[in-house]
Motif scaffolding. Sequence first.
Motif, PDB file in Angstrom:
ATOM      1  N   LYS A 220      30.050   4.296 -52.484  1.00 13.25           N
ATOM      2  CA  LYS A 220      28.990   5.117 -51.918  1.00 13.25           C
ATOM      3  C   LYS A 220      28.888   4.857 -50.415  1.00 13.25           C
ATOM      4  CE  LYS A 220      25.109   1.987 -52.699  1.00 13.25           C
ATOM      5  NZ  LYS A 220      23.804   1.832 -53.287  1.00 13.25           N
ATOM      6  N   THR A 221      28.160   5.729 -49.742  1.00 12.69           N
ATOM      7  CA  THR A 221      27.915   5.584 -48.310  1.00 12.69           C
ATOM      8  C   THR A 221      26.848   4.516 -48.102  1.00 12.69           C
ATOM      9  OG1 THR A 221      28.509   7.883 -47.894  1.00 12.69           O
ATOM     10  CG2 THR A 221      27.144   6.800 -46.242  1.00 12.69           C
ATOM     11  N   ILE A 222      27.087   3.657 -47.135  1.00  8.04           N
ATOM     12  CA  ILE A 222      26.169   2.568 -46.817  1.00  8.04           C
ATOM     13  C   ILE A 222      25.407   2.924 -45.542  1.00  8.04           C
ATOM     14  CG2 ILE A 222      25.971   0.094 -46.271  1.00  8.04           C
ATOM     15  CD1 ILE A 222      27.073   0.589 -49.057  1.00  8.04           C
ATOM     16  N   ARG A 223      24.075   2.835 -45.602  1.00  9.96           N
ATOM     17  CA  ARG A 223      23.231   3.058 -44.410  1.00  9.96           C
ATOM     18  C   ARG A 223      23.058   1.724 -43.696  1.00  9.96           C
ATOM     19  NH1 ARG A 223      19.080   7.377 -44.037  1.00  9.96           N
ATOM     20  NH2 ARG A 223      17.972   5.798 -42.872  1.00  9.96           N
ATOM     21  N   VAL A 224      23.323   1.732 -42.402  1.00  9.54           N
ATOM     22  CA  VAL A 224      23.299   0.498 -41.628  1.00  9.54           C
ATOM     23  C   VAL A 224      22.388   0.687 -40.415  1.00  9.54           C
ATOM     24  CG1 VAL A 224      24.723  -1.164 -40.382  1.00  9.54           C
ATOM     25  CG2 VAL A 224      25.678   0.052 -42.329  1.00  9.54           C
ATOM     26  N   LEU A 225      21.572  -0.325 -40.127  1.00  7.13           N
ATOM     27  CA  LEU A 225      20.736  -0.315 -38.931  1.00  7.13           C
ATOM     28  C   LEU A 225      21.529  -0.873 -37.755  1.00  7.13           C
ATOM     29  CD1 LEU A 225      17.432  -1.806 -40.360  1.00  7.13           C
ATOM     30  CD2 LEU A 225      17.810   0.534 -39.666  1.00  7.13           C
ATOM     31  N   ARG A 226      21.504  -0.170 -36.663  1.00  2.43           N
ATOM     32  CA  ARG A 226      22.115  -0.642 -35.416  1.00  2.43           C
ATOM     33  C   ARG A 226      20.975  -0.892 -34.435  1.00  2.43           C
ATOM     34  NH1 ARG A 226      26.809   2.781 -32.936  1.00  2.43           N
ATOM     35  NH2 ARG A 226      28.014   1.533 -34.404  1.00  2.43           N
ATOM     36  N   LEU A 227      20.766  -2.143 -34.092  1.00  2.76           N
ATOM     37  CA  LEU A 227      19.687  -2.522 -33.192  1.00  2.76           C
ATOM     38  C   LEU A 227      20.106  -2.344 -31.742  1.00  2.76           C
ATOM     39  CD1 LEU A 227      18.512  -5.810 -34.901  1.00  2.76           C
ATOM     40  CD2 LEU A 227      17.378  -3.614 -34.944  1.00  2.76           C
ATOM     41  N   THR A 228      19.276  -1.643 -30.994  1.00  2.00           N
ATOM     42  CA  THR A 228      19.502  -1.481 -29.560  1.00  2.00           C
ATOM     43  C   THR A 228      18.155  -1.599 -28.858  1.00  2.00           C
ATOM     44  OG1 THR A 228      19.242   0.922 -29.673  1.00  2.00           O
ATOM     45  CG2 THR A 228      21.492   0.058 -29.858  1.00  2.00           C
ATOM     46  N   HIS A 229      18.216  -1.772 -27.570  1.00  2.00           N
ATOM     47  CA  HIS A 229      16.973  -1.825 -26.804  1.00  2.00           C
ATOM     48  C   HIS A 229      17.149  -1.084 -25.486  1.00  2.00           C
ATOM     49  CE1 HIS A 229      19.165  -5.227 -25.024  1.00  2.00           C
ATOM     50  NE2 HIS A 229      18.451  -4.982 -23.938  1.00  2.00           N
ATOM     51  N   LYS A 230      16.026  -0.745 -24.911  1.00  2.33           N
ATOM     52  CA  LYS A 230      16.006  -0.074 -23.613  1.00  2.33           C
ATOM     53  C   LYS A 230      14.906  -0.740 -22.801  1.00  2.33           C
ATOM     54  CE  LYS A 230      15.657   4.514 -21.548  1.00  2.33           C
ATOM     55  NZ  LYS A 230      15.538   5.944 -21.815  1.00  2.33           N
ATOM     56  N   ILE A 231      15.277  -1.288 -21.654  1.00  2.00           N
ATOM     57  CA  ILE A 231      14.301  -1.932 -20.791  1.00  2.00           C
ATOM     58  C   ILE A 231      13.665  -0.852 -19.930  1.00  2.00           C
ATOM     59  CG2 ILE A 231      13.950  -3.607 -18.941  1.00  2.00           C
ATOM     60  CD1 ILE A 231      16.297  -5.192 -20.169  1.00  2.00           C
ATOM     61  N   ILE A 232      12.357  -0.648 -20.127  1.00  2.00           N
ATOM     62  CA  ILE A 232      11.623   0.400 -19.425  1.00  2.00           C
ATOM     63  C   ILE A 232      11.091  -0.128 -18.101  1.00  2.00           C
ATOM     64  CG2 ILE A 232       9.663   1.992 -19.581  1.00  2.00           C
ATOM     65  CD1 ILE A 232      11.975   2.557 -21.546  1.00  2.00           C
ATOM     66  N   GLY A 233      10.629  -1.348 -18.113  1.00  6.59           N
ATOM     67  CA  GLY A 233      10.084  -1.972 -16.914  1.00  6.59           C
ATOM     68  C   GLY A 233      10.165  -3.474 -17.050  1.00  6.59           C
ATOM     69  N   ILE A 234       9.647  -4.182 -16.051  1.00  3.61           N
ATOM     70  CA  ILE A 234       9.724  -5.640 -16.054  1.00  3.61           C
ATOM     71  C   ILE A 234       8.963  -6.246 -17.234  1.00  3.61           C
ATOM     72  CG2 ILE A 234       7.721  -6.160 -14.619  1.00  3.61           C
ATOM     73  CD1 ILE A 234       9.615  -8.054 -13.050  1.00  3.61           C
ATOM     74  N   ASP A 235       7.971  -5.515 -17.752  1.00  4.69           N
ATOM     75  CA  ASP A 235       7.163  -6.027 -18.860  1.00  4.69           C
ATOM     76  C   ASP A 235       7.151  -5.091 -20.065  1.00  4.69           C
ATOM     77  OD1 ASP A 235       5.754  -3.978 -17.761  1.00  4.69           O
ATOM     78  OD2 ASP A 235       3.822  -5.001 -17.751  1.00  4.69           O
ATOM     79  N   THR A 236       8.106  -4.162 -20.138  1.00  7.27           N
ATOM     80  CA  THR A 236       8.143  -3.180 -21.226  1.00  7.27           C
ATOM     81  C   THR A 236       9.560  -3.030 -21.767  1.00  7.27           C
ATOM     82  OG1 THR A 236       6.365  -1.971 -20.126  1.00  7.27           O
ATOM     83  CG2 THR A 236       7.527  -0.832 -21.884  1.00  7.27           C
TER      84      THR A 236
END
Length: 141
Positions: free
Chosen positions: A59-75
């Motif tokens: 079967k097809t496996i659903r996988v989470l890919r973690l990424t991030h985006k830095i919006i600002g110095i504190d976000t």
Amino acid sequence: MDSIYVRALNNRFDLLLSSGWKYVELNENGKRISKLNVSDRYKFLTNVELIDLSIKEKKTIRVLRLTHKIIGIDTVDVNFGIVNITGKRKIHFNNGLKFKKADFALECGGTNGYVPDMRFIFDQKKNNWELTDGKYKIPSE
């Protein structure tokens, strides 16, 4: 960043309360947090392990890919990309060789523009990252 990823995974109640394993891609981010205090509902697997699992379970496996985006110095925004992995085993009879084939498909994020899955803002008074907004933030009221 690692502590933010752990908090993000541990705050995804929709995933934690659903049945079955939740697979997380063992990319650069996944490798660092796989040994930290993450819920035991998650399994961290490499692409090869995910392909083999897909072939084994057929079967097809659903996988989470973690990424991030830095919006600002504190976000910082943490996003959960969904990758669907379908593995197949192929045999070529002329040479007696066995092959594995895998299809990787990314799910679409929708047409509403950029909306973060979880937004963390650094609270200087508490000296801590606080989950403030996003698709998966549970309303406090």
